[in-house]
Design a protein around this motif. Structure first.
Motif, PDB file in Angstrom:
ATOM      1  N   ASP A 149       0.923  -0.975  -0.118  1.00 13.55           N
ATOM      2  CA  ASP A 149       0.342   0.394   0.045  1.00 13.55           C
ATOM      3  C   ASP A 149       1.002   1.079   0.052  1.00 13.55           C
ATOM      4  O   ASP A 149       1.902   1.086   0.701  1.00 13.55           O
ATOM      5  CB  ASP A 149      -1.500  -0.264   0.945  1.00 13.55           C
ATOM      6  CG  ASP A 149      -2.008  -1.397   1.007  1.00 13.55           C
ATOM      7  OD1 ASP A 149      -2.182  -1.380  -0.033  1.00 13.55           O
ATOM      8  OD2 ASP A 149      -2.036  -1.350   2.120  1.00 13.55           O
ATOM      9  N   ASP A 153       0.486   3.878   1.035  1.00 11.61           N
ATOM     10  CA  ASP A 153      -0.284   5.021   2.362  1.00 11.61           C
ATOM     11  C   ASP A 153       0.709   4.391   3.673  1.00 11.61           C
ATOM     12  O   ASP A 153       0.607   5.166   4.559  1.00 11.61           O
ATOM     13  CB  ASP A 153      -1.294   5.883   2.259  1.00 11.61           C
ATOM     14  CG  ASP A 153      -1.944   4.301   2.664  1.00 11.61           C
ATOM     15  OD1 ASP A 153      -1.933   3.129   2.233  1.00 11.61           O
ATOM     16  OD2 ASP A 153      -3.172   4.852   2.989  1.00 11.61           O
ATOM     17  N   CYS A 154       1.122   3.301   3.576  1.00 14.75           N
ATOM     18  CA  CYS A 154       1.012   2.295   4.632  1.00 14.75           C
ATOM     19  C   CYS A 154       2.888   2.370   5.171  1.00 14.75           C
ATOM     20  O   CYS A 154       4.113   1.672   4.187  1.00 14.75           O
ATOM     21  CB  CYS A 154       0.955   0.863   4.719  1.00 14.75           C
ATOM     22  SG  CYS A 154       1.380  -0.341   5.768  1.00 14.75           S
ATOM     23  N   ASN A 175       5.411   0.951   7.494  1.00 15.77           N
ATOM     24  CA  ASN A 175       5.119  -0.188   8.888  1.00 15.77           C
ATOM     25  C   ASN A 175       5.707   0.026  10.286  1.00 15.77           C
ATOM     26  O   ASN A 175       6.078   1.428   9.973  1.00 15.77           O
ATOM     27  CB  ASN A 175       6.470  -1.305   8.417  1.00 15.77           C
ATOM     28  CG  ASN A 175       6.450  -2.050   6.877  1.00 15.77           C
ATOM     29  OD1 ASN A 175       5.317  -2.055   6.996  1.00 15.77           O
ATOM     30  ND2 ASN A 175       7.563  -2.665   7.092  1.00 15.77           N
ATOM     31  N   GLU A 186      -3.446   3.853  12.857  1.00 19.56           N
ATOM     32  CA  GLU A 186      -4.866   4.186  11.800  1.00 19.56           C
ATOM     33  C   GLU A 186      -5.864   4.633  12.561  1.00 19.56           C
ATOM     34  O   GLU A 186      -6.093   3.290  12.764  1.00 19.56           O
ATOM     35  CB  GLU A 186      -4.418   4.160  10.475  1.00 19.56           C
ATOM     36  CG  GLU A 186      -5.710   5.758   9.796  1.00 19.56           C
ATOM     37  CD  GLU A 186      -5.440   5.624   8.052  1.00 19.56           C
ATOM     38  OE1 GLU A 186      -5.167   6.312   7.235  1.00 19.56           O
ATOM     39  OE2 GLU A 186      -5.975   4.144   7.660  1.00 19.56           O
ATOM     40  N   ARG A 228      -6.492  -0.036  12.255  1.00 27.67           N
ATOM     41  CA  ARG A 228      -5.278  -0.663  12.213  1.00 27.67           C
ATOM     42  C   ARG A 228      -4.370  -0.308  12.027  1.00 27.67           C
ATOM     43  O   ARG A 228      -3.962   0.825  12.090  1.00 27.67           O
ATOM     44  CB  ARG A 228      -6.212  -0.604  10.195  1.00 27.67           C
ATOM     45  CG  ARG A 228      -6.215   0.736   9.514  1.00 27.67           C
ATOM     46  CD  ARG A 228      -6.460   0.669   7.845  1.00 27.67           C
ATOM     47  NE  ARG A 228      -6.383   1.836   7.489  1.00 27.67           N
ATOM     48  CZ  ARG A 228      -6.004   1.954   5.903  1.00 27.67           C
ATOM     49  NH1 ARG A 228      -7.083   1.140   5.682  1.00 27.67           N
ATOM     50  NH2 ARG A 228      -5.799   2.781   5.276  1.00 27.67           N
ATOM     51  N   THR A 229      -3.335  -1.016  12.017  1.00 30.56           N
ATOM     52  CA  THR A 229      -1.751  -1.119  11.934  1.00 30.56           C
ATOM     53  C   THR A 229      -1.180  -1.306  10.423  1.00 30.56           C
ATOM     54  O   THR A 229      -1.190  -2.405   9.875  1.00 30.56           O
ATOM     55  CB  THR A 229      -1.333  -1.638  12.697  1.00 30.56           C
ATOM     56  OG1 THR A 229      -1.959  -1.306  14.357  1.00 30.56           O
ATOM     57  CG2 THR A 229      -0.254  -1.629  13.319  1.00 30.56           C
ATOM     58  N   CYS A 230      -0.061  -0.948  11.030  1.00 28.32           N
ATOM     59  CA  CYS A 230       0.675  -1.225   9.326  1.00 28.32           C
ATOM     60  C   CYS A 230       1.737  -2.036   9.047  1.00 28.32           C
ATOM     61  O   CYS A 230       2.189  -1.916  10.302  1.00 28.32           O
ATOM     62  CB  CYS A 230       1.294   0.193   8.528  1.00 28.32           C
ATOM     63  SG  CYS A 230       1.975   0.062   6.984  1.00 28.32           S
ATOM     64  N   GLN A 240       1.549  -3.612   4.667  1.00 32.89           N
ATOM     65  CA  GLN A 240      -0.134  -3.598   4.568  1.00 32.89           C
ATOM     66  C   GLN A 240      -0.861  -3.435   5.562  1.00 32.89           C
ATOM     67  O   GLN A 240      -0.228  -3.602   6.666  1.00 32.89           O
ATOM     68  CB  GLN A 240      -0.474  -5.247   3.864  1.00 32.89           C
ATOM     69  CG  GLN A 240      -0.094  -5.702   2.816  1.00 32.89           C
ATOM     70  CD  GLN A 240      -0.297  -4.946   1.343  1.00 32.89           C
ATOM     71  OE1 GLN A 240      -1.271  -5.055   1.634  1.00 32.89           O
ATOM     72  NE2 GLN A 240       0.673  -4.794   0.903  1.00 32.89           N
ATOM     73  N   TRP A 241      -1.625  -2.255   5.115  1.00 33.31           N
ATOM     74  CA  TRP A 241      -3.190  -2.406   6.827  1.00 33.31           C
ATOM     75  C   TRP A 241      -3.698  -3.190   7.297  1.00 33.31           C
ATOM     76  O   TRP A 241      -4.121  -4.689   6.041  1.00 33.31           O
ATOM     77  CB  TRP A 241      -3.749  -1.451   6.091  1.00 33.31           C
ATOM     78  CG  TRP A 241      -3.149  -0.093   6.242  1.00 33.31           C
ATOM     79  CD1 TRP A 241      -2.998   1.122   4.746  1.00 33.31           C
ATOM     80  CD2 TRP A 241      -3.323   1.153   6.747  1.00 33.31           C
ATOM     81  NE1 TRP A 241      -2.747   2.383   5.162  1.00 33.31           N
ATOM     82  CE2 TRP A 241      -2.210   1.900   6.787  1.00 33.31           C
ATOM     83  CE3 TRP A 241      -2.267   1.019   7.952  1.00 33.31           C
ATOM     84  CZ2 TRP A 241      -2.397   3.329   6.794  1.00 33.31           C
ATOM     85  CZ3 TRP A 241      -2.172   1.218   9.138  1.00 33.31           C
ATOM     86  CH2 TRP A 241      -1.374   3.392   8.325  1.00 33.31           C
TER      87      TRP A 241
END
Length: 447
Positions: free
Chosen positions: A20, A22-23, A25, A29, A43-45, A49-50
């Motif tokens: 992603d 905008d992700c 690590n 968010e 959610r966590t990167c 990936q989210w």
């Protein structure tokens, strides 16, 4: 290596997902959620990936401005609504015609120590039943000594001695104590004036060279003290008894074993005259017709007791041969009852021809009082069985029980206020007794 060409799989192909954009690590968010968008989910990167969003944490339980109808009231028959504000339900506004819960029973006081009841049906109180016959009432009054009934004000006055004594006031209508009339003394014998407007109270305290009694005006609640010069060895006052609205007899304690004055007191001027010498803690009882005072001298092994004729101001003495604690006198002074450790001695009007009731040290009256309106004698029995019984003054036979109860009275004592002290209301309807260590019991005389 497995090949993929132009998105067409030539053989089995495990393609890695694209990251992603905008992700980053390790970042987390949050986003708004819930009934009023005041909740939050996260959610966590990781590995570019989210993760899936966590469940929504929503503090609200309802949507702002929403209304809800519900049943309410004492029996759930009322109607009401509640409104949601700031995500929480407000207090319901209930319209309820019911006044009580179905099948509830309410009991209220009526008369003097009697009750009447009513039942709740369909949310409404039914009619009150009959005012039931009064029932006995037991009180615990620490340090209690003497007691007297006030019919006009429907009160019972109780003296206490220890720990800064009081003249306590119990309402026979409400069933509760009112504010005390006196505090800070060592209060013992108490009596009510013939007109019912004044209390006289003996006080076991003294301060050389004087001792005293208290007069309480029940119309105003004020009190005054009448003082006496102490005789040699004399202690505080013990029993105070009205012989008229303006005169009283007062006995005293003695510091040791000896004799103290029996005083006649003018309650208007405070002047006191010593009528005789009496033993320690002499008990005084007035006949209902006001003609005669019976006295019992508690500190003599010969059991000295006698009578004082109020009008003639003359004494007649008698003996039982046993220590006495008090002497009861019938309403017309035709009979006297004197409790001793050998039993109850009943004398005629000439203080002669005694009849003995009870058994030495085993079953005997510890207290006695005559009805002011009928030919009845009330006896407080101690020993193998403890009870309050009613006897005929004509036959000296038992008529009925008022109460039969283990432990009602303690062992026989030579002190009249230690237990088994009884007083009767002037209309003869109520009997008041000191029981146990600190007990006071109120009985209707007929059940």
């Amino acid at each position: 290596m497995v090949l993929c060409l132009l998105g067409v799989q030539l053989t089995a192909c495990d393609a890695e997902p694209l990251p992603d954009s905008d992700c980053v690590n390790g970042t987390t968010e949050a986003s708004a959620c819930g009934l009023n968008d005041r909740g939050a989910q996260h959610r966590t990167c990781a590995a570019g990936q989210w993760s899936d969003l966590t469940p929504c944490e929503d503090p609200d339980v309802c949507v702002d401005g929403a209304e809800e109808s519900l049943a309410c009231g004492l029996n759930g028959r009322g109607t009401g609504t509640r409104t949601c504000s700031s995500g929480a339900w407000g207090e319901p506004r209930c319209e309820d015609k019911d006044k009580c819960r179905d099948w509830d029973l309410e009991t209220i006081r009526c008369g003097v120590l009697a009750t009447q009841s009513r039942e709740c049906t369909s949310g409404q109180w039914g009619p009150l039943g009959f005012c039931d016959d009064p029932a006995p009432l037991s009180l615990q009054v620490p340090g209690r000594q003497d007691l007297i009934h006030d019919a006009r004000r429907k009160r019972l006055y109780i003296t206490t001695r220890e720990g800064g004594g009081q003249v306590r006031v119990f309402s026979l209508v409400t069933g509760y104590f009112d504010a005390p009339l006196l505090t800070g003394g060592s209060f013992l014998g108490i009596d009510l004036s013939p007109d019912g407007d004044t209390l006289i109270v003996a006080d076991g305290g003294f301060s050389a060279p004087r001792n005293w009694i208290h007069l309480i005006d029940l119309k105003t609640g004020t009190s005054r003290r009448i003082e006496f010069d102490l005789e040699s060895g004399e202690g505080g006052t013990f029993m105070a008894l009205f012989t008229s609205n303006t005169e009283a007899l007062v006995s005293s304690d003695y510091n040791g074993s000896g004799w103290s004055p029996l005083r006649k007191v003018d309650l208007v001027t405070g002047a006191a005259t010593s009528l005789a010498l009496a033993a320690v803690n002499t008990m005084l009882t007035l006949s209902a017709d006001g003609s005669t005072v019976a006295y019992a001298q508690s500190n003599t092994s010969s059991g000295n007791w006698g009578r004082y004729k109020v009008g003639a101001q003359t004494f007649a003495n008698a003996m039982t041969g046993w220590f006495v604690r008090e002497a009861a006198v019938s309403r017309d002074a035709s009979q006297y009852a004197v409790p001793t450790y050998n039993g109850l001695y009943v004398f005629n009007s000439d203080l002669a021809s005694p009849t003995l009731l009870g058994t030495y040290a085993r079953q005997l009256p510890t207290g006695a009082v005559y009805s002011p309106v009928s030919d009845e004698l009330y006896l407080a029995w101690t020993g193998a069985k403890t009870s309050i019984d009613v006897y005929s003054t004509k036959t000296l036979r038992k008529l009925r029980d008022i109460e039969l109860k283990p432990g009602l009275f303690q062992d026989f004592s030579d002190h009249a206020f230690s237990g088994g002290r009884m007083r009767v209301s002037r209309d003869g309807a109520w009997l008041f007794a000191t029981t146990g260590t600190d007990g006071v019991v109120i009985y209707p005389t007929r059940r």
